[in-house]
Design an enzyme around this catalytic site. Structure first.
Site, PDB file in Angstrom:
ATOM      1  CG  ASP A  33      -2.075   0.986   1.086  1.00 55.45           C
ATOM      2  OD1 ASP A  33      -3.225   0.535   0.940  1.00 55.45           O
ATOM      3  OD2 ASP A  33      -1.808   2.212   1.114  1.00 55.45           O
ATOM      4  CB  ILE A  34       0.794   4.240  -2.170  1.00 53.29           C
ATOM      5  CG1 ILE A  34       1.898   5.105  -2.743  1.00 53.29           C
ATOM      6  CG2 ILE A  34      -0.464   5.024  -1.867  1.00 53.29           C
ATOM      7  CD1 ILE A  34       1.562   5.662  -4.124  1.00 53.29           C
ATOM      8  CG  ASN A  91     -12.552  -0.635   3.560  1.00 57.00           C
ATOM      9  OD1 ASN A  91     -13.077  -0.963   4.616  1.00 57.00           O
ATOM     10  ND2 ASN A  91     -11.346  -0.091   3.509  1.00 57.00           N
ATOM     11  CD  GLN A  98     -14.737  -0.451  -2.929  1.00 56.00           C
ATOM     12  OE1 GLN A  98     -15.958  -0.544  -2.747  1.00 56.00           O
ATOM     13  NE2 GLN A  98     -14.077  -1.210  -3.783  1.00 56.00           N
ATOM     14  CG  HIS A 104      -8.646  -2.861  -2.529  1.00 54.80           C
ATOM     15  ND1 HIS A 104      -9.626  -2.209  -3.253  1.00 54.80           N
ATOM     16  CD2 HIS A 104      -8.474  -2.139  -1.391  1.00 54.80           C
ATOM     17  CE1 HIS A 104     -10.021  -1.140  -2.581  1.00 54.80           C
ATOM     18  NE2 HIS A 104      -9.349  -1.086  -1.443  1.00 54.80           N
ATOM     19  CG  HIS A 106      -6.818  -3.009   2.961  1.00 54.59           C
ATOM     20  ND1 HIS A 106      -6.103  -1.851   2.784  1.00 54.59           N
ATOM     21  CD2 HIS A 106      -8.041  -2.774   2.424  1.00 54.59           C
ATOM     22  CE1 HIS A 106      -6.865  -0.940   2.178  1.00 54.59           C
ATOM     23  NE2 HIS A 106      -8.050  -1.472   1.949  1.00 54.59           N
TER      24      HIS A 106
HETATM   25  P1  AMP Z   1      -9.831   1.439   0.294  1.00 51.67           P
HETATM   26  O1  AMP Z   1     -10.140   2.621   1.153  1.00 51.67           O
HETATM   27  O2  AMP Z   1     -10.155   0.127   0.954  1.00 51.67           O
HETATM   28  O3  AMP Z   1     -10.426   1.576  -1.079  1.00 51.67           O
HETATM   29  O4  AMP Z   1      -8.254   1.407   0.158  1.00 51.67           O
HETATM   30  C1  AMP Z   1      -7.553   1.900  -0.937  1.00 51.67           C
HETATM   31  C2  AMP Z   1      -6.097   1.782  -0.599  1.00 51.67           C
HETATM   32  O5  AMP Z   1      -5.349   1.916  -1.791  1.00 51.67           O
HETATM   33  C3  AMP Z   1      -5.596   2.847   0.377  1.00 51.67           C
HETATM   34  O6  AMP Z   1      -5.029   2.187   1.522  1.00 51.67           O
HETATM   35  C4  AMP Z   1      -4.537   3.589  -0.440  1.00 51.67           C
HETATM   36  O7  AMP Z   1      -3.434   3.998   0.338  1.00 51.67           O
HETATM   37  C5  AMP Z   1      -4.141   2.567  -1.473  1.00 51.67           C
HETATM   38  N1  AMP Z   1      -3.608   3.092  -2.721  1.00 51.67           N
HETATM   39  C6  AMP Z   1      -4.122   4.080  -3.493  1.00 51.67           C
HETATM   40  N2  AMP Z   1      -3.364   4.256  -4.592  1.00 51.67           N
HETATM   41  C7  AMP Z   1      -2.362   3.351  -4.517  1.00 51.67           C
HETATM   42  C8  AMP Z   1      -1.252   3.038  -5.354  1.00 51.67           C
HETATM   43  N3  AMP Z   1      -1.012   3.703  -6.499  1.00 51.67           N
HETATM   44  N4  AMP Z   1      -0.404   2.058  -4.961  1.00 51.67           N
HETATM   45  C9  AMP Z   1      -0.635   1.393  -3.809  1.00 51.67           C
HETATM   46  N5  AMP Z   1      -1.661   1.634  -2.985  1.00 51.67           N
HETATM   47  C10 AMP Z   1      -2.509   2.606  -3.327  1.00 51.67           C
END
Ligand code: AMP
Length: 120
Positions: A33-34, A91, A98, A104, A106
Site C-alpha cells: 500500500d502506498i 472495504n 472504499q 482489494h 488489505h
Molecule cells: P480502500 O479505502 O479500501 O479503497 O483502500 C484503498 C487503498 O489503496 C488505500 O489504503 C490507499 O493507500 C491505497 N492506494 C491508493 N493508490 C495506490 C497506489 N497507487 N499504490 C498502492 N496503494 C494505493
C-alpha cells in the site's frame, strides 16, 4: 456499480502505473500500500473487473475465486505473518470508505493491531 476501467488498480494491472510488487500469479497481484497503516500493509487484487466482494463472488469464475483466495493466504504466509498474526479487510462502498473501486483485500501486520473497529 459499473466497473470503472480508469480506476488506479486497473491501471496498475495494465502496467500503466508502477507498484511495489509482493506477489503475482495468473489470478492475483499483491503490492505494498502506498500509504501504509501498519508496518506491513499489502493489498491483494484479483485479475478481473470486480468492484467488491459481492460483485466478485457473484460474477467471477470459480477458478478465479479459488485462485484469488489462495493468493491472499499465500501472501500472508510469504510475509511471515501467520505468527504473530495479521488482519485481512476488504472495504466495499461508501459506508466502508472504499476509495478504489476494484476489489482489494488489505493485509495488515507487524504490530499489535488493536480492536477490530475504531469507535467514532
Ligand atoms: P480502500 O479505502 O479500501 O479503497 O483502500 C484503498 C487503498 O489503496 C488505500 O489504503 C490507499 O493507500 C491505497 N492506494 C491508493 N493508490 C495506490 C497506489 N497507487 N499504490 C498502492 N496503494 C494505493
Amino acid at each position: 456499480m459499473a466497473y470503472d476501467n480508469d480506476n488506479i488498480f486497473a491501471k496498475i494491472l495494465r502496467g500503466e502505473i508502477p507498484c511495489n510488487k509482493v506477489y503475482e500469479d495468473e489470478f492475483a497481484l499483491a503490492f505494498h500500500d502506498i500509504n501504509p497503516q501498519a508496518p506491513t500493509h499489502v493489498l491483494v487484487i484479483p485479475k478481473g473487473k470486480y468492484v467488491s466482494m459481492a460483485d466478485f463472488t457473484a460474477e467471477a469464475p470459480d477458478a478465479l475465486i479459488v485462485g484469488f483466495m489462495r493468493a491472499v493466504g499465500l501472501v500472508a504466509a510469504m510475509l511471515e505473518l501467520e505468527t504473530p498474526g495479521y488482519r485481512v479487510l476488504a472495504n466495499a462502498g461508501e459506508d466502508a470508505h472504499q476509495e478504489v473501486p476494484h476489489l482489494h483485500i488489505h493485509i495488515f501486520g507487524g504490530k499489535k493491531l488493536g480492536p477490530m473497529l475504531t469507535h467514532s
